[in-house]
Design a protein around this motif. Structure first.
Motif, PDB file in Angstrom:
ATOM      1  N   ALA A 199      54.152  87.883  17.939  1.00  0.00           N
ATOM      2  CA  ALA A 199      53.706  87.055  19.059  1.00  0.00           C
ATOM      3  C   ALA A 199      53.471  87.904  20.308  1.00  0.00           C
ATOM      4  N   TRP A 200      54.367  88.852  20.554  1.00  0.00           N
ATOM      5  CA  TRP A 200      54.181  89.711  21.732  1.00  0.00           C
ATOM      6  C   TRP A 200      53.039  90.697  21.532  1.00  0.00           C
ATOM      7  N   PRO A 206      45.170  95.157  23.571  1.00  0.00           N
ATOM      8  CA  PRO A 206      44.685  96.319  24.345  1.00  0.00           C
ATOM      9  C   PRO A 206      44.008  95.947  25.654  1.00  0.00           C
ATOM     10  N   ASP A 207      43.178  94.884  25.657  1.00  0.00           N
ATOM     11  CA  ASP A 207      42.493  94.530  26.900  1.00  0.00           C
ATOM     12  C   ASP A 207      43.478  94.053  27.961  1.00  0.00           C
ATOM     13  N   ARG A 208      44.565  93.388  27.532  1.00  0.00           N
ATOM     14  CA  ARG A 208      45.592  92.936  28.493  1.00  0.00           C
ATOM     15  C   ARG A 208      46.335  94.123  29.056  1.00  0.00           C
ATOM     16  N   LEU A 209      46.694  95.097  28.226  1.00  0.00           N
ATOM     17  CA  LEU A 209      47.403  96.281  28.710  1.00  0.00           C
ATOM     18  C   LEU A 209      46.516  97.121  29.615  1.00  0.00           C
ATOM     19  N   ALA A 210      45.213  97.108  29.362  1.00  0.00           N
ATOM     20  CA  ALA A 210      44.300  97.888  30.203  1.00  0.00           C
ATOM     21  C   ALA A 210      44.291  97.374  31.639  1.00  0.00           C
ATOM     22  N   VAL A 328      61.003  88.694  31.958  1.00  0.00           N
ATOM     23  CA  VAL A 328      60.072  89.226  32.962  1.00  0.00           C
ATOM     24  C   VAL A 328      58.699  88.558  32.891  1.00  0.00           C
ATOM     25  N   GLY A 329      58.437  87.769  31.843  1.00  0.00           N
ATOM     26  CA  GLY A 329      57.161  87.065  31.732  1.00  0.00           C
ATOM     27  C   GLY A 329      56.044  87.966  31.220  1.00  0.00           C
ATOM     28  N   GLU A 330      54.911  87.356  30.902  1.00  0.00           N
ATOM     29  CA  GLU A 330      53.816  88.118  30.288  1.00  0.00           C
ATOM     30  C   GLU A 330      53.294  89.212  31.213  1.00  0.00           C
ATOM     31  N   ARG A 331      53.124  88.890  32.487  1.00  0.00           N
ATOM     32  CA  ARG A 331      52.608  89.905  33.410  1.00  0.00           C
ATOM     33  C   ARG A 331      53.592  91.065  33.540  1.00  0.00           C
ATOM     34  N   ALA A 333      55.893  91.928  31.429  1.00  0.00           N
ATOM     35  CA  ALA A 333      55.968  92.636  30.149  1.00  0.00           C
ATOM     36  C   ALA A 333      54.803  93.595  29.981  1.00  0.00           C
ATOM     37  N   ALA A 334      53.594  93.144  30.345  1.00  0.00           N
ATOM     38  CA  ALA A 334      52.421  94.016  30.235  1.00  0.00           C
ATOM     39  C   ALA A 334      52.556  95.221  31.150  1.00  0.00           C
TER      40      ALA A 334
END
Length: 343
Positions: A199-200, A206-210, A328-331, A333-334
């Protein structure tokens, strides 16, 4: 008695050493460190002169915080009568909070649970984690913590997996039942949490981590990870050093962040020492001798006489709690993962 347990006899010639220390010129840059070390040894040998100097250093707001914290630690180590009062006074100062929490934990006064609970809202990072760990070290303190969470005075997130494990290790059936009621039902995410990892991985494509912010990730690291882990020479020593790990690999990071207990090495599994005075200390066994166990805990290293240990329990799990990324939430975490993947 106290002296037999916490003090040692001064070695022959110690007074000559003290006399030599007194002759060090005031302008010698080594003088402060040498005199402070001599005071620590005096206190260890039961000499009131050393204790008095440490008390003066600990209470002097004009002195560097690191020096004052060292004095508090020394007073705690010898169980000086003033250590608990100084710990209560120092808890409000961020740079002294860890030493103060250690002092309150060692003193173990029942009323100090309220002192720690009152301080929690203004504590951050490692100090907050240490305060929660201290509250989970005694049954009466743990009950006070659970009452505060149940009333809504503290967020339920404060009942982390690590705190819950510590409370369960106190051997109090009523306390375990209250932990279970507050924590709610836990669901398994498949073998070794594979579903959680998948899920994580989808959320951290990749586009989110970028688009993630490395600088913000460093802040997340500082708040949630650096108290226990070292990276590029900075951070704590409770957990493994991450500098040379496989941080560039997302699967490696997620396995360790989502399911830390599934990947922890035996050297970093949580141990619980059940002590004769009612405390249960949780941490990593750093060293053992025939007479002592050195336990690395959220408040620092604790040297515990083997004679004081009634039982040693291998928790079989990592000290690092699950759910860091959820906290820490999605943001966050990214940002954290992007920071960790940097060279």
């Amino acid at each position: 008695g106290w002296r037999g347990r916490h003090h040692r006899d001064a070695p022959p010639g110690w007074e000559d050493v003290r006399a030599a220390v007194a002759t060090i010129p005031e302008d010698d840059p080594r003088r402060t460190a040498i005199v402070d070390d001599a005071a620590r040894l005096d206190a260890l040998f039961g000499d009131a002169r050393g204790t008095a100097r440490l008390v003066d250093v600990a209470r002097d707001p004009a002195l560097p915080a690191a020096r004052r914290a060292g004095a508090i630690d020394a007073l705690v180590d010898v169980r000086a009568g003033e250590s608990a009062a100084i710990a209560r006074e120092s808890l409000a100062e961020p740079d002294l909070a860890l030493a103060a929490i250690r002092g309150l934990l060692a003193a173990g006064a029942e009323e100090d649970a309220a002192v720690l609970l009152a301080a929690l809202p203004r504590l951050e990072g490692q100090a907050r984690d240490a305060a929660l760990s201290a509250l989970a070290s005694r049954a009466a303190w743990g009950a006070a913590l659970l009452e505060a969470i149940d009333r809504g005075d503290l967020p339920r997130d404060d009942l982390t997996a690590l705190v819950a494990r510590q409370l369960a290790g106190l051997g109090d059936a009523a306390l375990r039942a209250r932990v279970a009621a507050l924590a709610g039902p836990r669901t398994e995410a498949g073998p070794n949490g594979r579903a959680g990892i998948e899920a994580w991985r989808e959320r951290l494509a990749p586009d989110r981590l970028a688009r993630a912010d490395v600088a913000a990730g460093r802040e997340v690291w500082s708040r949630h990870c650096a108290g226990c882990h070292r990276l590029h020479g900075d951070g704590g020593a409770l957990g493994p050093d991450l500098t040379g790990s496989g941080r560039h690999d997302l699967d490696y990071l997620l396995a360790n962040l989502v399911t830390p207990s599934a990947t922890v090495s035996p050297d970093y599994r949580m141990k619980q020492l059940v002590l004769a005075d009612g405390r249960v200390l949780s941490g990593i066994v750093a060293r053992r001798t025939a007479d002592t166990v050195v336990l690395r805990t959220p408040t620092g290293e604790e040297t515990v006489p083997v004679a004081d240990v009634e039982e040693t329990v291998d928790g079989g799990v990592s000290l690092m709690p699950e759910g860091i990324l959820d906290r820490v939430g999605e943001r966050g975490a990214a940002d954290l993962v992007r920071f960790l993947m940097e060279p």
